[in-house]
Scaffold this motif. Structure first.
Motif, short mmCIF file in Angstrom:
data_model
loop_
_atom_site.label_atom_id
_atom_site.label_comp_id
_atom_site.label_asym_id
_atom_site.label_seq_id
_atom_site.Cartn_x
_atom_site.Cartn_y
_atom_site.Cartn_z
N LEU A 1 30.97 24.03 26.90
CA LEU A 1 32.23 23.44 27.34
C LEU A 1 32.03 22.54 28.51
O LEU A 1 32.79 21.64 28.76
N THR A 2 30.97 22.76 29.25
CA THR A 2 30.70 21.88 30.36
C THR A 2 30.63 20.47 29.82
O THR A 2 31.16 19.52 30.38
N PHE A 3 29.97 20.37 28.69
CA PHE A 3 29.92 19.07 28.03
C PHE A 3 31.29 18.67 27.52
O PHE A 3 31.82 17.61 27.83
N ALA A 4 31.89 19.57 26.77
CA ALA A 4 33.13 19.22 26.08
C ALA A 4 34.20 18.73 27.04
O ALA A 4 34.96 17.82 26.72
N PHE A 5 34.26 19.34 28.19
CA PHE A 5 35.35 19.02 29.08
C PHE A 5 34.94 18.08 30.19
O PHE A 5 35.66 17.90 31.15
N GLU A 6 33.78 17.52 30.06
CA GLU A 6 33.38 16.63 31.12
C GLU A 6 33.07 15.27 30.56
O GLU A 6 33.25 14.26 31.22
N ASP A 7 32.62 15.24 29.34
CA ASP A 7 32.29 13.98 28.71
C ASP A 7 33.57 13.25 28.30
O ASP A 7 34.37 13.79 27.54
N PRO A 8 33.76 12.05 28.80
CA PRO A 8 35.03 11.37 28.52
C PRO A 8 35.26 11.14 27.03
O PRO A 8 36.39 11.21 26.56
N ALA A 9 34.19 10.87 26.31
CA ALA A 9 34.35 10.63 24.88
C ALA A 9 34.79 11.91 24.18
O ALA A 9 35.69 11.89 23.33
N ALA A 10 34.21 13.03 24.56
CA ALA A 10 34.57 14.30 23.96
C ALA A 10 36.02 14.65 24.27
O ALA A 10 36.76 15.14 23.42
N ILE A 11 36.42 14.35 25.48
CA ILE A 11 37.79 14.64 25.88
C ILE A 11 38.78 13.83 25.06
O ILE A 11 39.79 14.34 24.59
N ALA A 12 38.46 12.57 24.88
CA ALA A 12 39.35 11.72 24.10
C ALA A 12 39.47 12.26 22.67
O ALA A 12 40.55 12.30 22.09
N PHE A 13 38.35 12.68 22.13
CA PHE A 13 38.36 13.25 20.78
C PHE A 13 39.25 14.49 20.74
O PHE A 13 40.11 14.63 19.87
N LEU A 14 39.04 15.34 21.71
CA LEU A 14 39.82 16.57 21.81
C LEU A 14 41.31 16.27 21.89
O LEU A 14 42.13 16.93 21.26
N GLN A 15 41.64 15.26 22.66
CA GLN A 15 43.05 14.87 22.77
C GLN A 15 43.63 14.50 21.43
O GLN A 15 44.75 14.87 21.08
N GLY A 16 42.85 13.74 20.67
CA GLY A 16 43.33 13.34 19.35
C GLY A 16 43.56 14.54 18.46
O GLY A 16 44.60 14.65 17.79
#
Lengths: 363, 363
Positions: B86-101
């Motif tokens: 999750l450190t990655f998931a919630f820190e990487d801007p690209a991952a966050i944008a994906f998660l938002q979608g």
DNA sequence: TATGCCATCTTGAACGATCAAGAATGCGCT
DNA sequence: AGCGCATTCTTGATCGTTCAAGATGGCATA
């Protein structure tokens, strides 16, 4: 999900393989098959191997989690409720750090994490109704939200993060007031006498502008009110009054919102020599504003943030700010919940002022 | 959760109120109570009101989600699997944008979202076993991960995001190769002839350094390999060979990692006039590196990123980069899953080169 | 030989809901 | 009167598992 295995349907072939199927195929009992998965010590190794092998061959996918949950009464999942929708949750660095803390504990504990977005209240209510969780962590939800009471109605354990105080519910937070008092005192000690404040939202109504007494009285977010009190504590002691037009509320925690607020505050006459910001993002926006107004930070204006997110150290000039242990807050919230969320639990985490480059004595 | 209502226990008082209890207290059937909640049109309004009222009075908390899930066979929840923790998931801007979608679609659909961290493989396997979800979205998980096969074993619908191509599984992604070809062609057209590449990880083994043929052959992340191919496509057409020491792999998608890689590449003799980066964060790190080496961007060295995260536009100089619709990718992934994740589904989203300030003809 | 115990496996009953089918009632139409 | 139909409510079965308690047999101890 459209592609459902048909239930209650004529063709029994469509039904998926269950414990029972495996059991009867092998001529053993369901419990034995169950034990093969969950309590290997309850049956001989040979039988266990035989069971697992047969199960694989039959296409059994392992004990159905939902059935297990029903029987045991545990879902091994915690629900995390965010206000402001996921756009907020996954974009605000402080929220992300909190989320990380929660997730880390869940992972360590083998517990799932279900995100319940509370953007649209209708959707959120549905989610709370249908979510299979053992408890809730509530972050940044206004007290007045209907979801709030809906969650309390479930009777499940609840932990509140960043709420002031809530009788009968476990909470974790920081001493917002004390932290802000300390930060303000530091500026006073540097010699500052004229202050401006960029405030986070007092209520979730999108209001933008100066903050007067009546607005504060109706605050549904404790954080903003507590921090403002902290600023005042120190100012009052120094004989300084914070007029309502020295406080600009911006509901959005973004650099641009604060940029605009800072321009308003820095255009006042006499101009404040110090800006107190309730978030680092706001503080960064304020730095930009000062910049475009031709004001030097910290020589012409000192700026103090709040949170100490990673960006605070990286921005130029680096930000003097109140450090709070964001990830730890998430951790503690999760730990409290997993420990049963005893209603009397109250955890206050330490903060400290981190002095960097945006503060100096006034010119 | 320690604070469990005791089950199978002597004291029946401890058991929580169920549909049946409310039904018998009122002298009606369970189905009627159930209908009061779920199908208000199936009973008279008066009776419905009476039921709901009585239920409230008895402390009934509404139909138990788990029991409903078991009976209906639907959990109305999707699982989202991230690699790198999750450190990655919630820190990487690209991952966050994906998660938002993903989250946006779930919210609209009244579907829950359960995060399954795949950092520790053991923990992740447990989670997949016990998670009650109707399907999975897998993001950035290496093909070789055991969790991968564990998820396929569940037999649930699966959508893969950002995988090249996976026969028999629904996928959503972009044309990485084509996008990189285009970006490289743009640099070639500007007159560049000497290139360096900062690459994302080819396999999840933490390797750091130059990328040779053998490493590429064993790649378990398709993205890096596809993008590198894209760069080469254009270069080869221009008669330029990319030697292995012109490609620096950095497993961590951070500015600091790329900073270091860029210093390596920019110290080569002859020095490359253009750096191709597989992420915007890498590109930003490269800008810093050029800066500290006394090189002007874009005059001395051109830099191209990938993703077009918000930061790309804000950084100085602003970043020329390949735009990809990150949030939309998450949306499409969720939509595909909710539509049943038909195995033949393949969605390729458009990308485009966004030219900003970090590219110019070589000096 | 009787007794107890351990390891191993089975049985019957939950867990709390939803669903399909059926029963009772009232109403209108012919 | 007879029929059909809609409305409202009930019945019995079922979802797939886990749990408490009991059965069985073997082995050692007394």
């Amino acid at each position: 999900m459209v592609q459902q295995k048909s239930r209650n349907q004529a063709s029994p072939a469509a039904r998926s393989v269950t414990l029972k199927d495996v059991a009867s195929a092998l001529g053993v009992s369901r419990t034995t098959v169950s034990n093969a998965y969950n309590r290997p010590d309850q049956l001989s190794d040979e039988l266990r191997d035989k069971v697992i092998l047969k199960a694989k061959a039959m296409g059994y996918r392992g004990p159905n989690p939902v059935a297990r949950q029903l029987r045991t009464g545990r879902t091994a999942t915690v629900g995390l409720v965010f206000s402001g929708g996921l756009t907020f949750a996954f974009e605000d660095p402080a929220a992300i750090a909190f989320l990380q803390g929660v997730a880390a504990v869940c992972e360590r504990n083998g517990t799932g994490l279900t995100i319940v977005p509370a953007e649209q209240e209708s959707a959120a209510e549905i989610m709370v109704r249908q979510a299979a969780v053992d408890g809730y962590i509530i972050y940044c939800l206004p007290r007045t939200s209907p979801i709030f009471s809906r969650i309390l109605d479930t009777g499940l354990p609840v932990v509140l993060a960043d709420y002031g105080d809530f009788p009968g519910i476990a909470t974790v937070g920081i001493d917002d007031r004390g932290a802000c008092r300390e930060a303000t005192q530091y500026l006073l000690d540097l010699g500052h006498r004229r202050f401006g404040v960029i405030a986070l939202e007092f209520s979730a109504d999108g209001y933008t502008g100066p903050v007067g007494v009546e607005r504060r009285a109706l605050a549904t977010f404790d954080t903003a009110e507590a921090r403002l009190r902290g600023y005042e504590d120190a100012l009052v002691r120094a004989g300084i009054t914070l007029t309502s037009d020295a406080v600009e509320e911006r509901p959005e925690n973004s650099e641009t919102a604060a940029y605009e607020a800072a321009r308003v505050l820095l255009s006042r006459n006499p101009r404040p020599t110090a800006l107190l910001c309730m978030s680092d993002r706001h503080a960064v926006g304020a730095i930009h504003a000062a910049d475009t107004l031709g004001l030097k930070v910290p020589d012409d204006v000192s700026i103090v943030g709040f949170d100490d997110v990673p960006m605070a150290a990286h921005v130029r000039p680096s930000l003097t700010t109140v450090h709070q242990p964001l990830a730890e807050k998430g951790q503690v919230a999760a730990e409290l919940l997993l420990a049963g969320a005893h209603p009397d639990s109250r955890r206050l985490l330490p903060t400290r002022l981190v002095v960097r480059e945006t503060t100096a004595p006034p010119a």
